[in-house]
Scaffold this motif. Sequence first.
Motif, short mmCIF file in Angstrom:
data_model
loop_
_atom_site.label_atom_id
_atom_site.label_comp_id
_atom_site.label_asym_id
_atom_site.label_seq_id
_atom_site.Cartn_x
_atom_site.Cartn_y
_atom_site.Cartn_z
N ILE A 8 -3.47 9.98 -3.56
CA ILE A 8 -2.45 9.01 -3.46
C ILE A 8 -2.20 8.54 -4.82
N THR A 9 -0.98 8.58 -5.24
CA THR A 9 -0.37 7.80 -6.41
C THR A 9 0.29 6.75 -6.06
N ILE A 10 -0.24 5.42 -6.61
CA ILE A 10 0.39 4.23 -6.12
C ILE A 10 1.43 3.86 -7.23
N GLN A 11 2.01 2.74 -7.10
CA GLN A 11 3.48 2.37 -7.68
C GLN A 11 3.38 2.40 -9.28
N ASP A 12 2.15 2.10 -9.78
CA ASP A 12 2.19 2.04 -10.98
C ASP A 12 1.66 3.12 -11.71
N GLY A 13 1.65 4.35 -10.94
CA GLY A 13 1.18 5.83 -11.68
C GLY A 13 -0.13 5.98 -11.26
N THR A 14 -0.95 4.92 -11.08
CA THR A 14 -2.57 5.27 -10.98
C THR A 14 -2.83 6.11 -9.87
N SER A 15 -3.21 7.20 -10.11
CA SER A 15 -3.79 8.24 -8.73
C SER A 15 -5.12 7.83 -8.53
N PHE A 16 -5.52 8.18 -7.07
CA PHE A 16 -6.74 7.99 -6.57
C PHE A 16 -6.90 9.38 -5.64
N GLU A 17 -7.70 10.07 -6.05
CA GLU A 17 -8.02 11.53 -5.08
C GLU A 17 -9.38 11.28 -4.40
N LEU A 18 -9.49 11.09 -3.29
CA LEU A 18 -10.61 10.84 -2.45
C LEU A 18 -11.23 11.81 -1.79
N LEU A 27 -1.33 -4.14 -5.59
CA LEU A 27 -0.85 -2.79 -5.17
C LEU A 27 -2.09 -2.10 -4.51
N GLY A 28 -1.95 -0.97 -3.73
CA GLY A 28 -3.11 -0.35 -3.26
C GLY A 28 -2.75 0.88 -2.65
N ALA A 29 -3.79 1.74 -2.41
CA ALA A 29 -3.84 3.01 -1.98
C ALA A 29 -4.72 2.84 -0.70
N ARG A 30 -3.97 3.47 0.39
CA ARG A 30 -4.72 3.36 1.87
C ARG A 30 -5.08 4.92 2.45
N PHE A 31 -6.34 5.07 2.40
CA PHE A 31 -6.71 6.32 3.09
C PHE A 31 -6.82 6.05 4.61
N GLY A 53 -15.93 5.69 20.59
CA GLY A 53 -15.47 6.86 19.98
C GLY A 53 -14.08 6.83 19.68
N ASN A 54 -13.77 7.95 18.64
CA ASN A 54 -12.29 8.29 18.62
C ASN A 54 -11.94 6.92 17.54
N MET A 55 -12.51 6.86 16.51
CA MET A 55 -12.18 5.49 15.88
C MET A 55 -11.28 5.97 14.84
N GLN A 56 -10.09 4.98 14.39
CA GLN A 56 -9.49 5.47 13.37
C GLN A 56 -9.54 4.56 11.96
N TRP A 57 -9.84 4.94 10.99
CA TRP A 57 -10.14 4.02 9.99
C TRP A 57 -9.23 4.06 9.03
N ASN A 58 -9.03 2.87 8.25
CA ASN A 58 -8.27 2.87 7.08
C ASN A 58 -9.32 2.60 5.93
N ALA A 59 -9.32 3.03 4.69
CA ALA A 59 -10.07 2.89 3.69
C ALA A 59 -9.16 2.54 2.30
N GLU A 60 -9.15 1.38 1.99
CA GLU A 60 -8.07 0.97 1.02
C GLU A 60 -8.97 0.47 -0.18
N ILE A 61 -7.90 0.94 -1.20
CA ILE A 61 -8.24 0.35 -2.50
C ILE A 61 -7.24 -0.60 -3.10
N PHE A 84 0.79 -1.20 0.01
CA PHE A 84 -0.14 0.09 0.03
C PHE A 84 0.80 1.25 0.16
N VAL A 85 0.31 2.32 -0.54
CA VAL A 85 0.91 3.66 -0.44
C VAL A 85 0.04 4.35 0.27
N ASN A 86 0.29 4.78 1.54
CA ASN A 86 -0.42 5.44 2.64
C ASN A 86 -0.64 6.82 2.08
N GLN A 87 -1.85 7.46 2.52
CA GLN A 87 -1.90 8.92 2.68
C GLN A 87 -1.04 9.70 3.46
N ASP A 88 -0.61 10.72 2.73
CA ASP A 88 0.09 11.81 3.54
C ASP A 88 -0.56 12.25 4.64
#
Length: 161
Positions: free
Chosen positions: A59-69, A151-155, A134-142, A43-47
């Motif tokens: 997030i731009t993953i290793q093959d150049g595909t970008s995801f803007e969420l 490969l994947g993007a992790r928001f 409360g105060n949950m931390q979430w991952n949203a992955e493609i 995964f490439v993690n969100q900044d």
Amino acid sequence: MDKKKSIIKSAILQVGIVLFLIIGYFSIDFNSLYQSFKPEASFVNQDTNCDLHKTSCLITIQDGTSFELEVTPKEIPLMKELTFTIKSNKKDLKDLTLNIYATNMFMGEFDLPIKNLGNNLYEAKGTLPTCPMGNMQWNAEIRVEKGLETLGARFQFKTDK
Ligand SMILES: [Cu+2]
């Protein structure tokens, strides 16, 4: 006298067993145990400076595909329908899902199908459950299958109650 002693002994033993179970329950991280059973992906993690409560995150993953969420509403409420809008530099992505799960508690796992709306726009909709802590931390992955690799993007985002 002896009877009293043995009652006290068994009471101490019982308390000991209960404490052991409670400590055991909290020290085993069921969430990461569960996550470790998922197939591997790099995964490439969100900044970490990007906050989905304020803006969209790219997030731009290793093959150049970008995801803007972008998540709406921006407050990211629980128990209300959320819209996940994704812009990509690729317009022909297929069979993608947005896999959402909490990282600090086991709250279930949500696989939202990502619809291709055309014009490089994609969308997924879903509702996250309410949380007693409360105060949950979430991952949203493609995840994107690339030959034998995944490969994947992790928001990442947080929610209150
Ligand atoms: Cu929770």
